[in-house]
Design a protein around this motif. Sequence first.
Motif, PDB file in Angstrom:
ATOM      1  N   PHE A  33       1.345  -4.744  -2.524  1.00  0.00           N
ATOM      2  CA  PHE A  33       0.489  -4.218  -1.462  1.00  0.00           C
ATOM      3  C   PHE A  33      -0.463  -3.168  -2.033  1.00  0.00           C
ATOM      4  O   PHE A  33      -0.070  -2.342  -2.861  1.00  0.00           O
ATOM      5  CB  PHE A  33       1.319  -3.515  -0.377  1.00  0.00           C
ATOM      6  CG  PHE A  33       2.127  -4.407   0.521  1.00  0.00           C
ATOM      7  CD1 PHE A  33       2.334  -5.746   0.232  1.00  0.00           C
ATOM      8  CD2 PHE A  33       2.694  -3.887   1.683  1.00  0.00           C
ATOM      9  CE1 PHE A  33       3.097  -6.564   1.066  1.00  0.00           C
ATOM     10  CE2 PHE A  33       3.457  -4.686   2.529  1.00  0.00           C
ATOM     11  CZ  PHE A  33       3.658  -6.023   2.217  1.00  0.00           C
ATOM     12  N   LYS A  34      -1.694  -3.190  -1.549  1.00  0.00           N
ATOM     13  CA  LYS A  34      -2.593  -2.054  -1.733  1.00  0.00           C
ATOM     14  C   LYS A  34      -2.545  -1.241  -0.450  1.00  0.00           C
ATOM     15  O   LYS A  34      -2.809  -1.766   0.643  1.00  0.00           O
ATOM     16  CB  LYS A  34      -4.023  -2.502  -2.022  1.00  0.00           C
ATOM     17  CG  LYS A  34      -5.000  -1.330  -2.158  1.00  0.00           C
ATOM     18  CD  LYS A  34      -6.415  -1.782  -2.495  1.00  0.00           C
ATOM     19  CE  LYS A  34      -7.362  -0.586  -2.619  1.00  0.00           C
ATOM     20  NZ  LYS A  34      -8.730  -0.991  -2.989  1.00  0.00           N
ATOM     21  N   VAL A  46      -2.016  -0.747   5.120  1.00  0.00           N
ATOM     22  CA  VAL A  46      -2.101  -1.790   4.104  1.00  0.00           C
ATOM     23  C   VAL A  46      -3.517  -2.352   4.073  1.00  0.00           C
ATOM     24  O   VAL A  46      -4.043  -2.803   5.092  1.00  0.00           O
ATOM     25  CB  VAL A  46      -1.076  -2.907   4.377  1.00  0.00           C
ATOM     26  CG1 VAL A  46      -1.255  -4.053   3.384  1.00  0.00           C
ATOM     27  CG2 VAL A  46       0.346  -2.353   4.303  1.00  0.00           C
ATOM     28  N   VAL A  47      -4.138  -2.336   2.899  1.00  0.00           N
ATOM     29  CA  VAL A  47      -5.491  -2.862   2.716  1.00  0.00           C
ATOM     30  C   VAL A  47      -5.431  -4.357   2.455  1.00  0.00           C
ATOM     31  O   VAL A  47      -6.189  -5.129   3.053  1.00  0.00           O
ATOM     32  CB  VAL A  47      -6.205  -2.133   1.561  1.00  0.00           C
ATOM     33  CG1 VAL A  47      -7.605  -2.708   1.340  1.00  0.00           C
ATOM     34  CG2 VAL A  47      -6.261  -0.643   1.820  1.00  0.00           C
ATOM     35  N   TRP A  48      -4.564  -4.780   1.539  1.00  0.00           N
ATOM     36  CA  TRP A  48      -4.358  -6.201   1.264  1.00  0.00           C
ATOM     37  C   TRP A  48      -2.982  -6.430   0.666  1.00  0.00           C
ATOM     38  O   TRP A  48      -2.299  -5.492   0.236  1.00  0.00           O
ATOM     39  CB  TRP A  48      -5.451  -6.809   0.399  1.00  0.00           C
ATOM     40  CG  TRP A  48      -5.849  -6.111  -0.883  1.00  0.00           C
ATOM     41  CD1 TRP A  48      -7.047  -5.502  -1.127  1.00  0.00           C
ATOM     42  CD2 TRP A  48      -5.087  -6.005  -2.110  1.00  0.00           C
ATOM     43  NE1 TRP A  48      -7.091  -4.994  -2.415  1.00  0.00           N
ATOM     44  CE2 TRP A  48      -5.900  -5.303  -3.033  1.00  0.00           C
ATOM     45  CE3 TRP A  48      -3.825  -6.402  -2.515  1.00  0.00           C
ATOM     46  CZ2 TRP A  48      -5.471  -5.004  -4.331  1.00  0.00           C
ATOM     47  CZ3 TRP A  48      -3.383  -6.113  -3.804  1.00  0.00           C
ATOM     48  CH2 TRP A  48      -4.207  -5.425  -4.693  1.00  0.00           C
ATOM     49  N   LYS A  49      -2.595  -7.710   0.648  1.00  0.00           N
ATOM     50  CA  LYS A  49      -1.316  -8.123   0.083  1.00  0.00           C
ATOM     51  C   LYS A  49      -1.578  -9.239  -0.919  1.00  0.00           C
ATOM     52  O   LYS A  49      -2.313 -10.182  -0.633  1.00  0.00           O
ATOM     53  CB  LYS A  49      -0.363  -8.633   1.168  1.00  0.00           C
ATOM     54  CG  LYS A  49      -0.087  -7.639   2.287  1.00  0.00           C
ATOM     55  CD  LYS A  49       0.681  -8.305   3.420  1.00  0.00           C
ATOM     56  CE  LYS A  49       0.795  -7.382   4.627  1.00  0.00           C
ATOM     57  NZ  LYS A  49       1.452  -8.066   5.787  1.00  0.00           N
ATOM     58  N   LEU A  50      -0.977  -9.109  -2.090  1.00  0.00           N
ATOM     59  CA  LEU A  50      -1.102 -10.116  -3.145  1.00  0.00           C
ATOM     60  C   LEU A  50       0.238 -10.829  -3.270  1.00  0.00           C
ATOM     61  O   LEU A  50       1.210 -10.268  -3.779  1.00  0.00           O
ATOM     62  CB  LEU A  50      -1.495  -9.458  -4.472  1.00  0.00           C
ATOM     63  CG  LEU A  50      -1.564 -10.368  -5.699  1.00  0.00           C
ATOM     64  CD1 LEU A  50      -2.655 -11.431  -5.519  1.00  0.00           C
ATOM     65  CD2 LEU A  50      -1.825  -9.546  -6.959  1.00  0.00           C
ATOM     66  N   ASP A  82     -10.921 -11.216  -6.147  1.00  0.00           N
ATOM     67  CA  ASP A  82     -12.241 -11.232  -5.519  1.00  0.00           C
ATOM     68  C   ASP A  82     -12.031 -10.960  -4.036  1.00  0.00           C
ATOM     69  O   ASP A  82     -11.640 -11.846  -3.265  1.00  0.00           O
ATOM     70  CB  ASP A  82     -12.912 -12.586  -5.736  1.00  0.00           C
ATOM     71  CG  ASP A  82     -14.357 -12.600  -5.227  1.00  0.00           C
ATOM     72  OD1 ASP A  82     -14.706 -11.755  -4.360  1.00  0.00           O
ATOM     73  OD2 ASP A  82     -15.131 -13.467  -5.673  1.00  0.00           O
ATOM     74  N   GLU A  83     -12.286  -9.724  -3.623  1.00  0.00           N
ATOM     75  CA  GLU A  83     -12.024  -9.348  -2.233  1.00  0.00           C
ATOM     76  C   GLU A  83     -13.072  -9.914  -1.277  1.00  0.00           C
ATOM     77  O   GLU A  83     -12.858  -9.928  -0.055  1.00  0.00           O
ATOM     78  CB  GLU A  83     -11.944  -7.826  -2.121  1.00  0.00           C
ATOM     79  CG  GLU A  83     -10.781  -7.230  -2.913  1.00  0.00           C
ATOM     80  CD  GLU A  83     -10.581  -5.749  -2.674  1.00  0.00           C
ATOM     81  OE1 GLU A  83     -10.726  -5.312  -1.511  1.00  0.00           O
ATOM     82  OE2 GLU A  83     -10.289  -5.026  -3.656  1.00  0.00           O
ATOM     83  N   SER A  84     -14.169 -10.412  -1.803  1.00  0.00           N
ATOM     84  CA  SER A  84     -15.175 -11.024  -0.919  1.00  0.00           C
ATOM     85  C   SER A  84     -14.782 -12.435  -0.513  1.00  0.00           C
ATOM     86  O   SER A  84     -15.145 -12.909   0.574  1.00  0.00           O
ATOM     87  CB  SER A  84     -16.542 -11.036  -1.612  1.00  0.00           C
ATOM     88  OG  SER A  84     -16.521 -11.887  -2.746  1.00  0.00           O
TER      89      SER A  84
END
Length: 712
Positions: free
Chosen positions: A333-334, A344-348, A418-420
Amino acid sequence: MTTPGRALVVTTCLLAAPLLAVPAQAAPLTARAEAPVHTLEVSGEGVGSFPAFDPAVRRYAVTTSDATSGQVTVAATTSDPAGEVYVDGVLETDGTATVTGLADGDEVAVFIVDSAGTARHSLVYLPAGFPTLATETAETAEPAGAAGATGATGAAALAPGHVLLGLTNFSGSNAFFQTAVDRQGVPAYVERINNSVLGALDLKQQPNGNFSISRTTTTPGRTGQALVQLDGEFEPISSTETVDLVNTDGHDSIALPDGTTWLLAYEPNAATDLDDSIIQRIDPDGTVGFEWTSAPYAAETVTGGADYAHVNSIDLMDDGSILASFRGFSSVFKIDTTTPTGSVVWKLGGVDSTFAIEDAAGAPDSGPCAQHTARELDDGSILLFDNGAATPMCADPTDPTGDRVVRTDSRVLRLSLDESTDVATVVADHSPGRFAQFAGSSQAVGADQGHTLIGWAFSRAEVATEIDAAGDDLWRLYDVEPTAAQRYFSYRAHLAVVPDVTDPEVVVDVPASGASYVQGEAVEASYSCTDRGGSSLQTCVATPIDTSAPGSFAFEVTATDGAGNSTTQTRTYTVRAPSSLPDVWVKVKGKGTWVGDDDYGRASSQRVTTAVKNVGRSRTIVVKLQNDGSEVDRLSYAVQGKKRGFRISTSSRTGTTRELAPGESTKLRINVTRGRKAQRGAVLGLRIRGTSIDDGRRTDAVTARITARGKG
């Protein structure tokens, strides 16, 4: 009684026989065939050693058992007949010394001095039970300076530093070995910690420069570990636990230069009977500035059980966010930290991954599974140790949101995000066919983070490996124990430069401080020099003990190590004149100066010469008899010498002086006349001896040589 042990050993197995002799130079035998040949062995009860003796390797490890009891025997030789061997600064005439009283981490310094120069080696005494480690370095790699050896010219250098480990084998002994080893596997620092199986975890260097270890809490009412920060000698300087929580977890931590500390916890939740993973920031003033909980994400677990999330690493990202690895989610997690509780910004990876994960060819990849040590690299990519799992915890690449699957293959993974487009691309996948069911680490090291240090943890095939950017092995560290289940491993392998900040030690036995000696007394100094800290003893130098004249003097011993640390021990001593000490001087009257003043050596070294040219001519030899003792004394004297043709006249050829106070003297004149029978070239030798009446052992003598020069 000490029984024979084993000699220094090869890196892959122990030898029961002494080492074969090897040349003292690192060059091939054909290049310097004339170089002296050295050997070095260590023995003792339950003693082994590693690596194999090589003149280019400075440092060796001495493995021990409880029966060793701090005693080893060191034997070194050189083929140079004029060569010498020093052990801890002490000359050993036969090259062998038994050293006692050794404690864990102590070093025995061996100097071999011969026509090739001085070869310096250190033997590190290890705690009982420390495993025998071995290393392999690829021909394409050159060991870094910390390794104590050099490799192929022009080869790529290994990343500099020592490898920090917390070694255990989950045996009944519950022993952890906290250590920093060089590229031969030899510790610069080592400590045995007797505790529970998770009593020493996550040895590393913090961003604030301190080293740290997570050790079992000793605080009543608390569970888990405490973050213990260590100084340059690995001594504790602080201990920190979470604030207003019951648990502190030791899997990871961050200590910043400004005093901010990031900690983890597995905190019991009374409402759910689960253990939530907590990430807490403690500000420099000791207050909690940030605290995030995994509770809202409990449904994403792939393991179930109370410890459903199992956070095992945190990393502070460039934008101030926290990158957190959750084994129980098989996800990274970010987490934004701009609010007190975060978001939480994103999860990988995991059941709710923000990103579709693809390999370089665009095919689906399973992504992280039960992973450890997720780190953001300088280029923004994410590096992690991807364990895999023996139970269904991993994503199926063909159905990422479907049922979890088993993957018993561990790998080191680097992903570009690539967050876009919400696509994560695998840009590096190192999969050597091993399975670390739990624990493990990956660390970007070297110039431009081009190499990776891998801690293989529970796979046990290797303790650690350094690979290059292409994924090729450059260096391997492993336990030689043949039974895999008994091999030692480390939760993490962490590379850090470990400077030697420990001063050498000097022990002086003779002279004792304030010692008093009689003038002219022969005194043999007794001292030793030792060092620990990783850079090895380089010099052990002493000033002479000079008793040639009365007075107060200083004796100094200085030891230096390879890091430039230095220690000097000084002992003052006094030289007193003996109660009886005759001093005989001599000169030719009217010519030259006195000979023999304060010289108590042989008569032949205290001599005057003169000549008589013509028959009937004379020379006068003047002798001074002086009392250099500390008490009143009388001196007996005797004039000896006879040669045909010379006539000797004096008040008496033998006699006794009056009482002479200390420093007082009297003179004796001896006239020598050349007679007709003294042919040209004839020589008369006179010897004048003075002896103490109070102590007949004290005597001094001078000589005079008179030659007939002219015609007879």
